[in-house]
Every structure is written in structure tokens, then in C-alpha cells.
Design a protein around this motif. Structure first.
Motif, mmCIF file in Angstrom:
data_model
loop_
_atom_site.group_PDB
_atom_site.id
_atom_site.type_symbol
_atom_site.label_atom_id
_atom_site.label_comp_id
_atom_site.label_asym_id
_atom_site.label_seq_id
_atom_site.Cartn_x
_atom_site.Cartn_y
_atom_site.Cartn_z
ATOM 1 N N ASN A 1 5.308 11.381 -4.186
ATOM 2 C CA ASN A 1 4.917 10.888 -5.508
ATOM 3 C C ASN A 1 6.071 11.137 -6.473
ATOM 4 O OD1 ASN A 1 3.837 10.498 -8.103
ATOM 5 N ND2 ASN A 1 1.774 11.026 -7.398
ATOM 6 N N LEU B 1 0.850 -1.177 0.000
ATOM 7 C CA LEU B 1 0.000 0.000 0.000
ATOM 8 C C LEU B 1 0.890 1.233 0.000
ATOM 9 C CD1 LEU B 1 -2.866 1.182 0.249
ATOM 10 C CD2 LEU B 1 -2.603 1.087 2.735
ATOM 11 N N GLY B 2 0.717 2.077 -0.997
ATOM 12 C CA GLY B 2 1.622 3.203 -1.147
ATOM 13 C C GLY B 2 2.951 2.800 -1.745
ATOM 14 N N TYR C 1 6.281 10.120 2.601
ATOM 15 C CA TYR C 1 6.130 9.592 1.253
ATOM 16 C C TYR C 1 6.070 10.720 0.223
ATOM 17 C CZ TYR C 1 5.040 5.102 3.438
ATOM 18 O OH TYR C 1 5.096 3.945 4.173
ATOM 19 N N TYR D 1 5.010 4.980 -4.160
ATOM 20 C CA TYR D 1 5.608 6.208 -3.664
ATOM 21 C C TYR D 1 7.073 5.974 -3.299
ATOM 22 C CZ TYR D 1 0.710 7.611 -3.098
ATOM 23 O OH TYR D 1 -0.603 7.895 -3.316
ATOM 24 N N ASP E 1 -1.524 -4.670 6.536
ATOM 25 C CA ASP E 1 -2.568 -4.090 5.693
ATOM 26 C C ASP E 1 -3.696 -5.080 5.427
ATOM 27 O OD1 ASP E 1 -1.072 -1.770 5.534
ATOM 28 O OD2 ASP E 1 -0.112 -2.313 3.642
ATOM 29 N N VAL F 1 3.166 13.342 -0.298
ATOM 30 C CA VAL F 1 1.782 12.892 -0.237
ATOM 31 C C VAL F 1 1.459 12.511 1.198
ATOM 32 C CG1 VAL F 1 1.752 12.081 -2.621
ATOM 33 C CG2 VAL F 1 2.454 10.534 -0.808
ATOM 34 N N SER F 2 0.194 12.474 1.508
ATOM 35 C CA SER F 2 -0.228 12.140 2.859
ATOM 36 C C SER F 2 -0.006 10.657 3.127
ATOM 37 C CB SER F 2 -1.704 12.493 3.056
ATOM 38 O OG SER F 2 -2.508 11.808 2.105
ATOM 39 N N ASP F 3 0.042 10.314 4.375
ATOM 40 C CA ASP F 3 0.263 8.929 4.788
ATOM 41 C C ASP F 3 -0.867 8.059 4.230
ATOM 42 O OD1 ASP F 3 0.686 6.535 6.117
ATOM 43 O OD2 ASP F 3 1.276 7.499 7.980
ATOM 44 N N PRO F 4 -0.552 6.987 3.455
ATOM 45 C CA PRO F 4 -1.608 6.169 2.856
ATOM 46 C C PRO F 4 -2.298 5.230 3.839
ATOM 47 C CG PRO F 4 0.544 5.270 2.306
ATOM 48 C CD PRO F 4 0.796 6.545 3.040
ATOM 49 N N ARG F 5 -1.805 5.140 5.072
ATOM 50 C CA ARG F 5 -2.382 4.220 6.045
ATOM 51 C C ARG F 5 -3.047 4.997 7.171
ATOM 52 N NH1 ARG F 5 2.259 1.936 4.212
ATOM 53 N NH2 ARG F 5 2.049 -0.167 3.367
#
Length: 1192
Positions: A538, A439-440, A536, A443, A668, A545-549
Motif C-alpha cells: 500500500n 484488481l489491486g 504488493y 498497490y 479477473d 498487503v495480502s494478495d488481492p486475488r
């Protein structure tokens, strides 16, 4: 015998074994395979010769243009190359799936027909851009998106008639192909067409393989395999990718080739079709006479190290260029010819060729002579094909090749293909999925260290410090260093500015000296949990980018940080993940590391402390997490099993990276982000055997019982550890179950040992200050020396009439103009009274005494700090700057390594000086004579230039031996101390050379002055004047007497001060020259130690020549000063060194500044080669003596 001789003679009549067609461009290249492979150019060397003749004249530079349609190559990985253009959907599924299931984690590189044909898309022009995938294309895209390491090329192999991508509808025996888009012109980027004649796909594939081979590291292993009838098995010992971590650039490059089945002798080269194959290719029947009873070698399965495979592929392509054999099975002829005619053995890139009989090695080519079900190597129940025992017992073959030849095996594999196809679901990962994107995962990481930097080739220890306790931090970092760990210590701490000053200063100091890489403020508190707000990025936009979790526990989030850090290190680097707040080191954790495979090491807790059945008693959070991950039945089944600790893990980077990815993916997938999930997920992956490293041929997982392994996971109470022999109270050491001291102790904070570890931390901090104090003391002593040296350059010159005393010509106006520089420096009347009394020769002696004393103080303090620091601290200079002694006798020891460096440096320096002085002296004489103003000498008259070239050698020889010894003794010792203090190599070298130059010139300067004046033929130093003295050469002793008895008004200066004329100029000249020389030498040698004399000579000659050439202007000035010969008017008398150099440039041009550069460079090559060859050899010999004494 007679027949063999005739055969050999007949073959030599055809040195190329004759190609079938000779085109114009082939006439212009070597057509014979040259021993050593000098004619085996890259395939693109003649790829377009027919249409672009300029390539023959090297007017165009060609490069590889081909890039994959799907996936990307991973340079450092192993790879399997295959052509699947003609394969069915289920055959591709079988090949890829079983290869991954076998444990192969490298790249799978395929050429495939992935696009619909023009007829299938109703002549839609978009198909050429790959917009329409066929079923095979969709399958391979699915694999690429779901798994790393699948690389696909579509549309490269083209039918020579229809120009469509070669596919299963075409005939591999009758249809011929060309390769599209392989090369381009570098300057214009124009794609070159394939100018080789159309050929069978079996022949053409080797050129495509060669292009792919250039995408990999020399340490990679590559397999070339016929995928059409191959599959892979689990549990093999010899698969491609095994023993990866053992590889190094110094290892032999081996090519592995395989025999066909020899039972029944149907695969001998005497067989009619095999004879025909060779004769058809080479047009010489005699070639079969050499191989009349040999097994045929399979061209469908070859593997080896990248260097060997790349050279083999070049040779295969060259065989086609030689023979123009384009038909089906010509590649078999090439393959056998290269081996049996010895071509492969002569290639420098191939150190060894290993031939496997059928049934051994990584690839088992199933024979058609004996049915497998009648053979002991086939297990009918499990349908496993085994290798021949060969003394090791039966074990599964990794690759089963030509399985279609056996009826029973073919039937079973068809059933297997149907099952694998039925399991494919494009909405889910494939059955072999193990390293899919996180996930992510698309990045990249935007965070970078605030202090320090990663060193990719080093080992590393990762840890997160949540608190600010300097005792825990110092014990962790400094105990690792004291134990001998030299790699990176990578830490994440809270905001640096919010830490206590002592902790902040310690971290900054450690980053400079101890290889600490520091990250701060990565985590942010949010809603009772934590996130990575600016972690993270892009890669396509370059924006964070914001935290994907979602917010998660610190113990979960650290794995994402660790995964980011692993990317900075090499696959074979050792990496430890550990809780540093409860860890200290007793020994270097990686000193005895083995390299039989990439390994991951896990550590169990003791069953009395933490196991499935009692964890509720000790940690309710972990117990709750286990209940959320495991089924109730599993918890009951595992009740007596101890738990694995997620905070004590180590292994090679490649294994650790995979493990961390597995952990994060499972967090995840299970949506387990709370405290205790790290324990639950690790044990879930282990006990359910879902770790990717399970069953891998490249990786091994080792789970150590409590107390064993590098990391000792302690178990309370301490009395239990003592009772079991895991703790020795007499030595305060933790040991494993065998009684060996454990390198790393995890959870050392027993109440009984609290005071001991607090004192240990303070002692380590004190020792850290000792090293810093060494550097301070060295700098203070050096500054003291420089302060006294000021007396030689801060002067006020007064002029006086100069008496001749019958030996030196009186000064006329012109002579004064020519000797103004000498007047400024050599006839000093007043000096700075801070260090010297005005006009006193005794004061100059005082200066020399003080300088020498200062240098000796540097050496004494750095070698024996405890003995000399207190006395030094009592001096007025230090008392004004330091309130307390810098080093205490109780906390410092004499560093034996520094003493060894000093002794070996002295002996090496003395040894090289003798040889170097004799060899370079004539060139040195020529240099001095050419550099004198209005010199009568010329490089065009070498006889005159070198006449009496050894004049004055005795004195330099006598002084250079101790001088050279002192220089290298102090340089090596100072450099060793600076490196121990954590300084970069260039800084350590710079300081060491600077410190060593002062005592060196104190010893050498008098002989250098007399030598220079004798070489320059200064009157009074060359021939004796007066009655009966003409024509007699002045001896070294007479020259010294003459200098000492001269007055300050005599040529060259009088007394002891005259012998030290130019001392400061020598320093100004020697420091940049020596610094440039030693830095160049370290850059050329890569900083390696224990070089061979030949390597030392080569690097030393080059480094010295560079340094000597660029410092020629400095040498010109200082030689004229010492010789007392400088031309200008009397207004120049007070010029400083720089002004003097500028004046020479204006009056004599660049040629004046670089006068004598040619003999200087020639001398430099000789002296540099001698110096460093002798230095390396002698230093190694002295080091060996020290080691021998240590053992005794």
C-alpha cells in the motif's frame, strides 16, 4: 516590386509592429520579437510584474503552481489539450469518447467548469473547495476514475467581472477572463495573481496550454484543439500518437499548423474581417501587404513535438504582451503573424514548420464553402470524412474540426451524441474503457531483485524458472549473450538458498557479468495453487498487503510478475516474455527492430499440433479453459484455427504493458485462474478483438504464423520440421519458412537433439570460465609485477661521503639537509632480497626485465588465452594456486575486438603524444621550476620562468611516442576484456589504467628524470662545466651519458638505477591522476563512443584540468625526487612518500603542496583537449580501417 519595397520600409519604422498600450513594466523588457526568440521568456516572467517590481530585478524566483483537480499527467505520454468550459454535456461525451475510440491512448487534458456556482448551491461556501460537482464535473470524475490519462482542471479560467469559473452561460466574444493560480513565488509559496489585463478566453487559453506543456517530455507530441466543434474517427493514418516509438532526442522538432478551407477564397487574408483582425491587433495596415493573397491559418488546431509546441505557446503569450490585443479572435492575428512574419522559423526549439492545406494531415477543418455531401471526401453511407487522396487514396481523417459548419454532418453528429450519452452508466466502465485499474491496481510492488538491477533504457527478456536445471538455465542465459543480446535478462527462480550450489553460483556470477536481474521466492504454494504473499504494498502506508486475488495457477500468476517488471523500462524498450526452460537463442532477437510504431508480436502454433479443433488431444487443461471462456458456437466456428501461444510474446514496453494488463483484467472478469486460462484468455482477446491495442494509432499487433517472426515456435516431430525446411540437420539450426535462421527457438527439446544441447550448454559454461580466467590471469600477473616493485620502496639507506668529480658541488651539512629524499631513494645500498640482490645494478635491470615480462604476459594471455594459458599454468606461482589449466585451447579463440582496441589504442596514443608534448612543454617547464624548494622563479616573471622552456624536449619526445602508444594499447585492450567480463565501466577503467601505467613508466621514466633535471637547471644536466664549456647547453645524448657514467654518489643518482629514480613515485602520482582523468571524461561524455573531435576536446580539457589540479601535491613530491631537490634535515632521509608530502605541507603550507598549480591547469586544458580530440579522431579512423578490411 516598388510597392513591396515601400511596405518593407514602412514596417521597419515600426519594429515592434507597435503595441497598443505601453505600461511601465513593458518598457523594461524587449518589445520587439528578437530573431532566435531570446525575448520569449516563460509567461510567468512578467506575470506579476505590475504588482511585484522585484521580479524585474530577478530578486524573486517564480515557478508553476497549478495542479490538476482530477487525474494526473503522464510525463512520457502524448497529450491533447482542450478548453471545454463552455461545452454541453453531450459535446464533452462526444469529444472524449471518439478520441479514445480513435485509438489515442495518451493524456486528454481539459479545462472545465466542474463545480456548481454559488447561486446553484445557495451560496454554500463549500463549493470553492470542489465539494459540489455539476453534471459535467460528475462526468469527468467518472472518466478519471475509470480510465487512465484523463486530466481535468477546474476553476482556472475565471470571469473577470463575476470571478466565477467561465462556463457555457457566458459569452466568449464579450466576456473577458483571467487565469487563477498559475504561478507562485518559489521561496514563500505565495500564489501570484494574474496581472495581465482581462482578455478573451481564446487569447488566455494559450498561457494555460503553456503551463500544461511543461508537464510533458520533449519526446511527447501535443495537440491543441478547439473541442467545441471537433470529433475523432477510427482507422486514420495520421493521428497524434502514431509513430511514437520512432522518436528520439536527436530528431527534428516540428510544428504542424493548418490552413482554413481555400475553396471560394472566403478564408483569404484579403477578406475584410481578416484584414481588420490583423490591423486591430498590430495597428499597422502595412502588415496585410505581406499577406494579401495568403490563406488564413487556423488558430484552433495546432500540434507538434513538445519542444516546438512549448516555444510556439511562449510566442503566442508574448504576442499578447506586445500588442495588448485582448478581444475575440486576437489569437488568430497572433497565430498568422507568427507564421507569415517568420517568427516561428527563427525559434531555436522549432526545427521545421509544416503547413497543411485543408483536407490533409491529422486535422481536417471542414469548410463551409462546399457542402460535404457534394464532395468526394465524404462517404454518405458511413458518414466518414476522408482526407484528400494526395496520391495515397482516400483514408479517414483522424480529427474532424469545425463539423458544425456542414449541415448534413452536424445532423449526423447530433444523433451520434445522443447514442453515446444513452450508453453512459456510472456503475459501469465507459464504452471506450480499455486500460482501467486492475484488481489491486492501487498497490505498488514491494518485491525487489536479490541480485542485479534493472537498466531502464535497455531491452529485456522476462522468464520464470520453476526448476533448478543448470543446463536449461545456462543455455538460455549464455546463448542470449553469445548471440549478441546486451540487455537485461530478468528471472524469477525458487528460493536461492534451496538451489543446487552450481546453479546458485552460476546465477550470482551471471548477475555480475551478464546483466541478469534475479528475483527469488516470489510465489508461495497454497491449496494446490499459488499466491504472491509479499508482492504488493500500500503506497500510502508503505506496508505490505495480502494478495488481492485467490490462489491461482503459476501460468496465471506470472503475468502479474511480468507487469511489475515492465515498469522498470522505457516505453520504447523491447521486452520478450518467454518460457526460458525450453528456449535458446541463435541470433540477437532485437538487432533488426524497426520503429514505425509500438508493436506487440504474438505467435501462432501450427495447426497440426494445437488448434481449437484438436487441442483436447494434446492438452485437456487448455481445452477445458477454452470451453469455459468461449461459447460453443464460437468453438465450432474456430475449429480449424490455430491457437496463439501465451509463452512466446515480445514487443515494445508500452505495448507489452497494455497487453499484460488486458490479460490480468480478463482473468479477473472471467474468474479464470486455473491452468490453461492463459491460453484461453489470450485467444479470447485476439479472436473477439478485445485487446486494447486493436485500432490504436500508437500501437500495432502482429500475429505471426508458426515458424515466422523472431520466435520460432517449433512443432513436433523433428522429422516434420526437417521435411518442411524449418530445421537444417547439417548445421543444427532452426529456420523460418523463408530459410532465414530464426533468432529464438522455443521448445527445442527434441529427443534427437538432447546430447547436442547438453554439450552446447557445457561449452557455453566453459567459455564463461574463460572470461573469468582472463581476469584472474591479469590480476596474477599484475600482483607479480607489484611484488617485484616492492624493491624500489622497501629500502635500508646508508650514507657515504660524496665525491665531487669536479662537476657537482660537494655535500655540505646544509646540502645534505636539502637532498635527504634523494639520498633515501637514489643512493640505495640494500633492497629486499625477495626480488633483487643487494647493491647490484644488474639486479635492478633484472627487476625492469621482470616487470616488462609480466606486463607482456598480461597482454599475451588476455589477447591469446589458448596459446599461453597452459604455459603459464606450468609456472610455480600458478601451480601453487591452480590445479588445472584455466583455459583450454579448444574452447578459446583470439578476440578480434580486443586486438582492434589494442592496435587503435597504440596508434591513437602515439599520434596524440607528438602534438601534446610540443604544446604543453613550456608550461611543464614552468611547473617544474615553480615546484622546486626555495625556487628563484616566480609566475609574476614569465620571461625568466619560460627562458629555455624547450630544454630537454628531445628525449621526452622520443620516449613518449612509444610510451603513449603502449599505454593506450594496453589500457584499451584491458578495458575491452574487463567490459566483456561484465565489469562496471568505472571498475574496468580503474583496472585498465592501473595495468597500463607499469609499462608506460618503464618506457618513459628515464626521459622524465633527465627532462625534470634539465628543466630544474640541475648542475651537470644544463651547462657543461670545465674548460671552454661554460654556457653550452647539454644535449639529450650528453645528459644520458652523464647519468649513466655518474656514480650513486653523484647528484641525481648514477647508472641505470639513477634513470629509474622516482619510478614508484611516478606510479603513485600517475595512477590517481589518470584514473580521475579518464573517469571524469567518461562521466562527461556519458560513456559514448565515436565522439567528434570537438566534443573530445571539450570533455578532455575539462577532465584533465580536474585531475591535474587535485593531484598537484603528488606531482610536487615526485618532481622533487626526480630532480634530486628536496629540503629538510637529514633525519627526514627515510621518509616515505606520504611523510614527505606531510613535511612539505608543514614547512611550506598549502601553497607549497599546490606550487605550480596554475600552469598545471593551463597545461591540462591544452593537453587534455589535444589528447582526447586526437585520440577520438585517430581511433575512429583506425576502427574504420578495420571495418573496411572486414567487409573486404
Amino acid at each position: 516590386m516598388h510597392r513591396d519595397v515601400l511596405t518593407a520600409l514602412e514596417t521597419f519604422k515600426h519594429p515592434s509592429l507597435t503595441q497598443t498600450a505601453v505600461d511601465d513594466y513593458l518598457e523594461k523588457i524587449h518589445v520587439t520579437p528578437i530573431f532566435g526568440g531570446r525575448d520569449l521568456d516563460p509567461p510567468y516572467a512578467i506575470a506579476a510584474v505590475a504588482s511585484r517590481k522585484a521580479l524585474l530585478d530577478e530578486q524573486l524566483e517564480v515557478e508553476i503552481a497549478l495542479e490538476p483537480d482530477m487525474g494526473s499527467h503522464r510525463f512520457s505520454q502524448d497529450a491533447v489539450f482542450a478548453i471545454v468550459n463552455t461545452m454541453e454535456y453531450d459535446e464533452i461525451v462526444l469529444f472524449v469518447t471518439t478520441l479514445r475510440q480513435s485509438g489515442f491512448l495518451g493524456d486528454i487534458v481539459l479545462s472545465a467548469n466542474i463545480y456548481l456556482t454559488s447561486e446553484e448551491t445557495n451560496n454554500n461556501p463549500r463549493w470553492r473547495q470542489g465539494s459540489q460537482l455539476n453534471e459535467n464535473g460528475k462526468l469527468l470524475r467518472y472518466y478519471c476514475l475509470q480510465s487512465e490519462g484523463i486530466v481535468v482542471y477546474g476553476g482556472v479560467i475565471r470571469n473577470a467581472v463575476t470571478h466565477d469559473t467561465f462556463s457555457k452561460t457566458m459569452d466568449v466574444k464579450e466576456d473577458y477572463v483571467y487565469l487563477r493560480g498559475l504561478y507562485r513565488i518559489k521561496d514563500t509559496q505565495d500564489i501570484l495573481e494574474d496581472e495581465r489585463i482581462p482578455r478573451s478566453i481564446g487569447v488566455a487559453r494559450f498561457e494555460l496550454y503553456w503551463v500544461w506543456s511543461k508537464k510533458y517530455s520533449p519526446l511527447s507530441t501535443i495537440l491543441l484543439i478547439d473541442a467545441q466543434d471537433s470529433y475523432f474517427q477510427m482507422g486514420a493514418l495520421d493521428g497524434i500518437g502514431s509513430n511514437r516509438v520512432c522518436r528520439s532526442s536527436s530528431m527534428k522538432s516540428i510544428l504542424h499548423i493548418y490552413e482554413e478551407n481555400s475553396k471560394g477564397k472566403t478564408h483569404r487574408l484579403t477578406r475584410v474581417e481578416n484584414k481588420t483582425m490583423l490591423i486591430e491587433s498590430y495597428k499597422v495596415s502595412e502588415i496585410t501587404s505581406f499577406t494579401y493573397n495568403d490563406n488564413i491559418l487556423s488558430a484552433g488546431s495546432t500540434h507538434g513535438d513538445q519542444r516546438a509546441v512549448e516555444a510556439y505557446l511562449r510566442a503566442m503569450v508574448k504576442q499578447f504582451d506586445y500588442t495588448q490585443c485582448y478581444k475575440f479572435r486576437c489569437e488568430w492575428a497572433f497565430h498568422n503573424y507568427l507564421y507569415y512574419m517568420g517568427v516561428l522559423w527563427s525559434l531555436p526549439e522549432i526545427d521545421h514548420v509544416k503547413v497543411y492545406m485543408q483536407g490533409t494531415g491529422a486535422v481536417n477543418s471542414v469548410g463551409e464553402d462546399v457542402p460535404l455531401n457534394a464532395s468526394h471526401i465524404y462517404d454518405i453511407e458511413s458518414h466518414t470524412v476522408h482526407n484528400l487522396p494526395m496520391g495515397y487514396g482516400l483514408h479517414p481523417s483522424w480529427c474532424v474540426h469545425q463539423y458544425k459548419r456542414d449541415e448534413e454532418l452536424y445532423r449526423y453528429i447530433n444523433e451520434t451524441k445522443q447514442k453515446l450519452v444513452a450508453e453512459i452508466d456510472y456503475e459501469k466502465p465507459p464504452v471506450f474503457w480499455n486500460r482501467g485499474e486492475l484488481l489491486g491496481g492501487n498497490y505498488t510492488i514491494s518485491a525487489s531483485p536479490v541480485i542485479g538491477k534493472h537498466r531502464p533504457e535497455q531491452d529485456a527478456i522476462f522468464s520464470i524458472f520453476y526448476g533448478s536445471n543448470i543446463t536449461d538455465l545456462a543455455l538460455f542465459v549464455l546463448s542470449a549473450r553469445k548471440a549478441g543480446f546486451q540487455g537485461d535478462i530478468v528471472l524469477s527462480v525458487p528460493n536461492l538458498n534451496k538451489l543446487p550450489p552450481e546453479t546458485r553460483n552460476f546465477l550470482k556470477k551471471s548477475a555480475k557479468r551478464d546483466g541478469v536481474v534475479l528475483y527469488t521466492g516470489l510465489m508461495q504454494y497454497q491449496g494446490g495453487q499459488w499466491i504472491l504473499p509479499q508482492f504488493y504494498m500500500n503506497p500510502s502506508t508503505g506496508k505490505q498487503v495480502s494478495d488481492p486475488r485467490p490462489p491461482r495457477a503459476k501460468s496465471i500468476i506470472v503475468f502479474e510478475i511480468f507487469r511489475a517488471w515492465t515498469k522498470f523500462y522505457a516505453p520504447s524498450s523491447n521486452i520478450m516474455i518467454i518460457d526460458g526452460e525450453v528456449t535458446f537463442f541463435q541470433d540477437n532477437p532485437f538487432v533488426n527492430d524497426t520503429c514505425d510504431a509500438f508493436k506487440l508480436h504474438l505467435h501462432f502454433e501450427h495447426g497440426l499440433y494445437r488448434k481449437f479443433g484438436n487441442i483436447q488431444k494434446y492438452d485437456t487443461y487448455v481445452a477445458s479453459a477454452l470451453e469455459s471462456v468461449f461459447d460453443a458456437e464460437d468453438l465450432i466456428a474456430y475449429a480449424t484455427r490455430p491457437l496463439l501461444n501465451p509463452n512466446a510474446i515480445y514487443g515494445h514496453q508500452d505495448s507489452v504493458k497494455i497487453f499484460i494488463s488486458d490479460m490480468i483484467k480478463t482473468f479477473d472478469s472471467l474468474n479464470c485462474y486455473h491452468f490453461g486460462c492463459d491460453w484461453a484468455v489470450l485467444n479470447y482477446l485476439w479472436f473477439t478483438e478485445k485487446l486494447s491495442n486493436f485500432d490504436s494509432i500508437s500501437h500495432k499487433i502482429v500475429a505471426h504464423t508458426q515458424g515466422d517472426g523472431i520466435i520460432h515456435v517449433t512443432v513436433p516431430p523433428l522429422s516434420f520440421m526437417t521435411e518442411k525446411g524449418l530445421y537444417d540437420p547439417s548445421t543444427i539450426q532452426f529456420k523460418d519458412w523463408k530459410g532465414t535462421v530464426s533468432p529464438v527457438v522455443f521448445r527445442y527439446k527434441f529427443s534427437e537433439l538432447e546430447d547436442h544441447f547438453r554439450e552446447t550448454a557445457q561449452s557455453l559454461l566453459s567459455e564463461m570460465d574463460v572470461v573469468t580466467a582472463k581476469i584472474i590471469l591479469s590480476l596474477v600477473a599484475t600482483l607479480f609485477t607489484l611484488n617485484c616493485s616492492r624493491a624500489l620502496i622497501v629500502t635500508k639507506i646508508q650514507y657515504a661521503p660524496i665525491p665531487t668529480r669536479g662537476r657537482v658541488k660537494p655535500f655540505t651539512k646544509i646540502n645534505v639537509n636539502r637532498h635527504n629524499a634523494r639520498l633515501r631513494l637514489l643512493y640505495m645500498k640494500e633492497v629486499n632480497e625477495d626480488c633483487l640482490e643487494s647493491g647490484s645494478i644488474g639486479s635492478r635491470r633484472s627487476f625492469l626485465t621482470k616487470s616488462l615480462s609480466s606486463v607482456l604476459a598480461v597482454s599475451a594471455v588476455t589477447a591469446c588465452p589458448a596459446q599461453y594459458s597452459k604455459a603459464f599454468a606450468k609456472t610455480k606461482v600458478v601451480q601453487n594456486q591452480l590445479a588445472t589449466p584455466l583455459i583450454s585451447a579448444s574452447s578459446a579463440k583470439v578476440p578480434g575486438e580486443t586486438f582492434q582496441e589494442s592496435v587503435s589504442g597504440f596508434v591513437s596514443g602515439a599520434a596524440l603524444t607528438v602534438t601534446k608534448t610540443f604544446v604543453k612543454y613550456p608550461l611543464d617547464t614552468a611547473t617544474v621550476r615553480l615546484q622546486m624548494p626555495n625556487s628563484k622563479y616566480s609566475i609574476m616573471r614569465p620571461a625568466e620562468l619560460l627562458d629555455g622552456s624547450y630544454r630537454g624536449i628531445v628525449l621526452p619526445l622520443l620516449s613518449n611516442i612509444p610510451g603513449g602508444g603502449v599505454f593506450f594499447a594496453i589500457k584499451d585492450a584491458t578495458k575491452s576484456i574487463c567490459k566483456d567480463a561484465g565489469m562496471p565501466k568505472w571498475m574496468a577503467t580503474s583496472i585498465a589504467v592501473g595495468v597500463a601505467n607499469f609499462p608506460y613508466w618503464l618506457i618513459r621514466n628515464p626521459s622524465e628524470v633527465i627532462k625534470t633535471r634539465q628543466q630544474a637547471n640541475i648542475e651537470g644536466y644544463v651547462t657543461v662545466s670545465g674548460d671552454g664549456g661554460d654556457g653550452k647547453t647539454v644535449s639529450a645524448l650528453d645528459a644520458i651519458k652523464f647519468a649513466l657514467n655518474s656514480t650513486e654518489s653523484d647528484a641525481g643518482g648514477g647508472g641505470l638505477a639513477g634513470l629509474y629514480s622516482g619510478y614508484w613515485e611516478n606510479i603513485i602520482y600517475a595512477y590517481p591522476a589518470d584514473l580521475l582523468k579518464f573517469l571524469s571524461y567518461e562521466a562527461l561524455s556519458g560513456g559514448r563512443k565515436n565522439l567528434s573531435p570537438l566534443e573530445g576536446a571539450a570533455y578532455g580539457a575539462t577532465a584533465t584540468a580536474i585531475a591535474q589540479y587535485f593531484t598537484t601535491p603528488l606531482d610536487v613530491v615526485r618532481n622533487r625526487i626526480m630532480a634530486g631537490k628536496d629540503a629538510s634535515d637529514e633525519n627526514e632521509a627515510n621518509n616515505d612518500y606520504l611523510s614527505r608530502m606531510i613535511r612539505i605541507g608543514k614547512e611550506e603550507g598549502v601553497g607549497g603542496l599546490f606550487a605550480g598549480a596554475s600552469p598545471r591547469v593551463g597545461k591540462a586544458f591544452l593537453s587534455g583537449a589535444i589528447q582526447f580530440a586526437t585520440y577520438e579522431e585517430t581511433k575512429q579512423s583506425i576502427g574504420a580501417l578495420f571495418q573496411a578490411n572486414k567487409k573486404e
